[in-house]
Design a protein around this motif. Structure first.
Motif, PDB file in Angstrom:
ATOM      1  N   HIS A 292      19.748  67.557  41.905  1.00  0.00           N
ATOM      2  CA  HIS A 292      18.532  67.991  42.592  1.00  0.00           C
ATOM      3  C   HIS A 292      18.711  69.412  43.133  1.00  0.00           C
ATOM      4  CE1 HIS A 292      14.905  67.847  45.015  1.00  0.00           C
ATOM      5  NE2 HIS A 292      15.629  68.198  46.065  1.00  0.00           N
ATOM      6  N   GLU A 293      19.860  69.675  43.741  1.00  0.00           N
ATOM      7  CA  GLU A 293      20.111  70.998  44.318  1.00  0.00           C
ATOM      8  C   GLU A 293      20.137  72.089  43.257  1.00  0.00           C
ATOM      9  OE1 GLU A 293      23.551  71.034  46.865  1.00  0.00           O
ATOM     10  OE2 GLU A 293      22.877  69.236  47.939  1.00  0.00           O
TER      11      GLU A 293
ATOM     12  N   GLN B 138      22.197  63.951  43.902  1.00  0.00           N
ATOM     13  CA  GLN B 138      21.910  64.961  44.922  1.00  0.00           C
ATOM     14  C   GLN B 138      22.254  66.363  44.411  1.00  0.00           C
ATOM     15  OE1 GLN B 138      20.357  65.029  47.836  1.00  0.00           O
ATOM     16  NE2 GLN B 138      20.783  67.210  48.077  1.00  0.00           N
TER      17      GLN B 138
ATOM     18  N   CYS C 251      29.858  66.973  49.354  1.00  0.00           N
ATOM     19  CA  CYS C 251      28.715  66.402  48.635  1.00  0.00           C
ATOM     20  C   CYS C 251      29.201  65.969  47.257  1.00  0.00           C
ATOM     21  CB  CYS C 251      27.584  67.423  48.510  1.00  0.00           C
ATOM     22  SG  CYS C 251      26.113  66.741  47.729  1.00  0.00           S
TER      23      CYS C 251
ATOM     24  N   ASP D 185      21.095  64.625  35.143  1.00  0.00           N
ATOM     25  CA  ASP D 185      22.117  64.250  36.114  1.00  0.00           C
ATOM     26  C   ASP D 185      23.322  63.643  35.407  1.00  0.00           C
ATOM     27  OD1 ASP D 185      21.774  61.239  36.101  1.00  0.00           O
ATOM     28  OD2 ASP D 185      19.802  61.811  36.838  1.00  0.00           O
TER      29      ASP D 185
END
Length: 103
Positions: free
Chosen positions: A54-55, A51, A46, A65
């Motif tokens: 977000h996790e 993403q 990943c 981010d």
């Protein structure tokens, strides 16, 4: 006006030597507690900053981010997997963050 942060002005005013100004200060980051998780997810494949942000937000991260992207930039540039020194010491080590996968 120079738009300098008052802390920066104080740091320069209080410095007794040039070396004191050139020495990097050890500053912690909001991202520090999540770096082992990010390294693991990078190694899992990943590589998307959005993403991953977000996790880790689901795990309590409150940064941007962009901060995650800056952390990942050297990994992207090197083309190598993230290396977690703790994984070498113990195959059962877990980052200790709620909801994180264990090895």
């Amino acid at each position: 006006m120079l738009n300098l942060n008052p802390d920066t002005i104080a740091r320069y005013a209080n410095a007794t030597t040039v070396e004191e100004l050139l020495t990097a200060r050890n500053q912690s980051s909001k991202l520090d507690p999540f770096k082992p998780y990010l390294d693991q997810r990078w190694n899992d494949g990943c590589i998307g900053a959005v993403q991953l942000t977000h996790e880790i937000r689901e795990l309590g991260y409150h940064g941007t981010d962009r901060t995650v992207r800056r952390y990942l930039e050297p990994l992207r540039a090197s083309g190598r997997a993230a290396i977690n020194p703790w994984r070498r010491r113990s195959a059962t080590w877990s980052p200790g963050l709620p909801g994180t996968p264990t090895t």
